[in-house]
Design a protein around this motif. Structure first.
Motif, PDB file in Angstrom:
ATOM      1  N   THR A  54       0.828  -1.202   0.000  1.00 16.32           N
ATOM      2  CA  THR A  54       0.000   0.000   0.000  1.00 16.32           C
ATOM      3  C   THR A  54       0.862   1.251   0.000  1.00 16.32           C
ATOM      4  OG1 THR A  54      -1.619  -1.217   1.321  1.00 16.32           O
ATOM      5  CG2 THR A  54      -1.911   1.156   1.156  1.00 16.32           C
ATOM      6  N   TRP A  94       5.128   5.215  -8.681  1.00 15.15           N
ATOM      7  CA  TRP A  94       3.735   5.424  -8.292  1.00 15.15           C
ATOM      8  C   TRP A  94       2.779   4.607  -9.152  1.00 15.15           C
ATOM      9  CZ3 TRP A  94       2.180   7.121  -3.865  1.00 15.15           C
ATOM     10  CH2 TRP A  94       3.008   7.953  -3.119  1.00 15.15           C
ATOM     11  N   THR A  95       3.056   4.533 -10.436  1.00  9.46           N
ATOM     12  CA  THR A  95       2.197   3.708 -11.304  1.00  9.46           C
ATOM     13  C   THR A  95       2.259   2.247 -10.871  1.00  9.46           C
ATOM     14  OG1 THR A  95       2.740   5.213 -13.116  1.00  9.46           O
ATOM     15  CG2 THR A  95       1.655   3.150 -13.695  1.00  9.46           C
ATOM     16  N   TRP A 111       0.254   1.739  -7.377  1.00  7.09           N
ATOM     17  CA  TRP A 111      -1.210   1.683  -7.456  1.00  7.09           C
ATOM     18  C   TRP A 111      -1.684   0.490  -8.264  1.00  7.09           C
ATOM     19  CZ3 TRP A 111      -3.598   3.881  -3.841  1.00  7.09           C
ATOM     20  CH2 TRP A 111      -3.166   5.091  -3.299  1.00  7.09           C
ATOM     21  N   VAL A 161      -1.714  -2.394  -5.883  1.00 10.52           N
ATOM     22  CA  VAL A 161      -2.922  -2.393  -5.043  1.00 10.52           C
ATOM     23  C   VAL A 161      -4.093  -3.000  -5.813  1.00 10.52           C
ATOM     24  CG1 VAL A 161      -4.616  -0.915  -3.901  1.00 10.52           C
ATOM     25  CG2 VAL A 161      -2.176  -0.448  -3.636  1.00 10.52           C
ATOM     26  N   ARG A 162      -4.221  -2.615  -7.069  1.00 12.96           N
ATOM     27  CA  ARG A 162      -5.324  -3.156  -7.879  1.00 12.96           C
ATOM     28  C   ARG A 162      -5.200  -4.659  -8.054  1.00 12.96           C
ATOM     29  NH1 ARG A 162      -5.389  -5.062 -13.507  1.00 12.96           N
ATOM     30  NH2 ARG A 162      -4.496  -3.152 -14.340  1.00 12.96           N
TER      31      ARG A 162
END
Length: 643
Positions: free
Chosen positions: A504, A523-524, A527, A530-531
């Protein structure tokens, strides 16, 4: 800070001393797991053993870790003094603990001196190995324990004297010698030997080849290889970062070569490796601490974690398959995929140590330390038969040295966790926060669970799973148990969300490491990780309400419940991926997620049965038009994973 900036390249006496210390740690862990001292007729307090173990690990830390970035490889006098101070504390406890055991509350000069020395040594070793975050946390809690009487309201604490603090934390069984260090030195050590033994004799290569043989010939094979190999590596590792490094160094370049974007390849490895920590039979140090906290065999904890782990990986498989379909990626060339039967014929004996581990833990109920040693011997036996190159004594020395080096970091962070837990006990903060959280139960169990999950993730930023679990097990688990949550479900709930701090943002070490390996935007990647790991954020809520997912209170409808849960989570995965046979628009994605959650939700009453049936109906209504040729779900331009 890069690893080569943090650690020295030792030579001469320092290299020999650090190697000897690492060998000693491995041998001590094995001998204690086998209880050799009892067989020899020696009476040893656990605290004496733990002090010796910790002092050697801390001494090695002062030799191998630089005090600051960019300093010399030469070990200066003050680092040698730090190593000697570590050994002095261990020697003091080994020699004097039998005398002190019944008089720890009495303040004496030697307790104050060596207690202060132990705290300083552990804090500095932690700073060198793991950075300042954990040290700051420990220091703040120590100051709170001392000066808590100055704070108002719920934060008020009676405060304790410095003398009481520096004796209690290093010498009491709720401090340095608490459950975290005890588990590391008595159980985890043997499992590290097992995992490293399996790798060094070729087991890691076998499982990678097996993954290629099983998954390489299917659409998007490299990503499926990454998921399966990380799953298999997780069964013998229990460490997220080592899983990312070992598995990702092969799978991330493989995925990139076959058409996956760098960020998707890195995120897939991060999510798959994070799941490795919840995959039995080896789930990392925190799982062993769960067993100790609950007073149950470790095999029971591993068995309870099995179904949620399989659900997690099933949903991850769905997403990587849909991404391959979105990008139109073919299977890997047949020449790059080994054939299954030759792979099994060549290395099937590597399943022997895993079989030994499962039998000794789950069926025979051996102690985890003893079971780990047995599995390690099985791995070495398999290597002797299958890999002639491993038939040399120097390999055994290398194995023990490598395992000892891995134990240095784990031992130091476990000791730091002991300081954290000791301050929570001594100050009463753990009890206070537990009562506050229990008060939230008046707003509903779900509210308490959501707050607990957020606390776990936020507190876990930048921390190892072990530290966040042992801290929140004191503060949060009692509140969950008090409102009727089964103890094993409460502790696994905390374990899951503590582990998810690795995935996370903003501090997500798994994604950070994978992005570095894949040269992908952080950052890409974060996230996207997380998906891909979305199911891990959902399943803990389900098994709290439905303990049958943990194989607790199993009823006759277990198979049907599991099928519904698995199908529902796969629908959630479709919604997260945003693709089936064609791109799925925003409303369609939302519909898949909502239908999946309704279908997967526990069916415990007539009302929840209606919710489950509604989810099933909604899922069918969305799937049928999406799978049929021609027009289906509303379409919107979908960005690829490269965007």
């Amino acid at each position: 800070m890069q690893a080569n900036d943090r650690f020295r390249n030792l030579t001469g006496w320092a290299a020999r001393c650090s190697a000897a210390g690492c060998l000693a740690l491995s041998l001590m862990g094995i001998l204690w797991a086998l209880q050799v001292h009892r067989l020899a007729g020696f009476a040893v307090f656990p605290e004496q053993y733990l002090a010796a173990f910790l002092s050697i690990a801390a001494a090695v830390a002062f030799l191998i870790a630089r005090p600051a970035r960019g300093t010399s490889d030469r070990v200066p006098w003050y680092d040698a003094a730090g190593a000697l101070a570590s050994l002095a504390f261990g020697l003091y406890v080994v020699l004097h603990f039998p005398r002190m055991a019944y008089s720890l509350s009495i303040v004496t000069w030697d307790k104050l001196l060596f207690g202060t020395l132990a705290l300083l040594v552990v804090l500095e070793a932690t700073r060198r190995l793991l950075g300042p975050v954990l040290v700051i946390l420990a220091v703040v809690l120590c100051l709170y324990t001392r000066f808590g009487y100055l704070l108002p309201g719920l934060l008020y604490s009676r405060g304790v004297s410095w003398e009481r603090l520096v004796i209690y934390l290093p010498l009491d069984s709720n401090g340095l010698f608490g459950i975290a260090l005890a588990v590391t030195a008595t159980m985890v050590a043997s499992f590290i030997v097992f995992g490293r033994a399996l790798q060094i004799v070729g087991g890691g290569d076998f499982f990678t080849d097996l993954s290629l043989a099983l998954m390489g010939r299917y659409r998007g094979g490299p990503a499926k290889v990454a998921v399966l190999s990380s799953t298999l590596f997780g069964t013998m590792s229990g460490s997220v970062i080592s899983n990312v490094v070992v598995s990702g160094s092969l799978t991330i370049p493989l995925m990139k070569r076959h058409g996956y974007t760098p960020q998707f390849a890195s995120a897939t490895e991060a999510a798959a490796s994070t799941g490795g920590q919840i995959m039995p039979p080896v789930m990392g140090i925190a799982a062993f601490i769960i067993a100790e906290n609950l007073g149950v065999p470790y095999g029971e904890v591993a068995l309870a974690a099995l179904i949620p782990a399989l659900l997690y990986y099933a949903a991850l498989f769905v997403q990587v398959d849909l991404e391959a379909r979105r990008l139109g990626l073919p299977a890997m060339p047949a020449a790059d995929c080994p054939r299954l039967w030759p792979v099994l014929k060549r290395g099937s004996l590597f399943f022997l140590p895993l079989a030994i581990l499962v039998y000794t833990l789950v069926i025979a109920h051996w102690s985890p330390g003893k079971a780990g040693v047995a599995a390690a011997l099985g791995a070495l036996a398999a290597g002797l038969v299958l890999t002639p190159a491993t038939r040399r004594l120097s390999l055994l020395v290398e194995l023990l040295r490598d395992c000892g080096r891995m134990l240095v970091d784990i031992t130091v962070v476990s000791a730091l966790a002991g300081i954290v837990i000791g301050t929570l006990h001594l100050s009463g903060l753990g009890f206070t926060l537990s009562m506050v959280l229990a008060g939230l139960a008046e707003q509903g169990v779900l509210v308490l669970l959501v707050v607990t999950a957020l606390v776990c993730v936020v507190f876990g930023m930048g921390m190892p799973t072990t530290v966040i679990y042992v801290m929140l097990a004191v503060m949060v688990a009692p509140a969950l148990v008090q409102i009727g949550v089964k103890p094993i479900a409460a502790h696994l709930f905390i374990f899951y969300f503590g582990m998810l701090s690795m995935l996370t943002p903003p501090v997500c070490m798994a994604s950070m490491t994978a992005a570095s390996l894949g040269q992908a935007p952080f950052w890409t990647t974060a996230w996207m990780g997380v998906r891909l790991g979305i199911v891990a954020y959902i399943v803990p809520f389900f098994f709290v309400y439905h303990p049958a997912l943990l194989l607790q209170d199993v009823g006759p409808g277990l198979v049907l419940d599991l099928a519904a849960t698995a199908a529902g989570l796969c629908l959630v995965a479709v919604g997260a991926a945003g693709y089936l046979r064609r791109p799925v628009g925003p409303l369609g994605r939302l519909g898949f997620v909502v239908s999946g959650l309704c279908l997967a939700a526990p069916t415990t009453s007539e009302v929840t049965l209606v919710v489950t049936l509604a989810g099933l109906a909604g899922g069918v209504a969305l799937l049928v038009p999406a799978l049929l040729p021609g027009r289906g779900l509303p379409r919107t331009p979908q960005p690829s994973s490269a965007e």
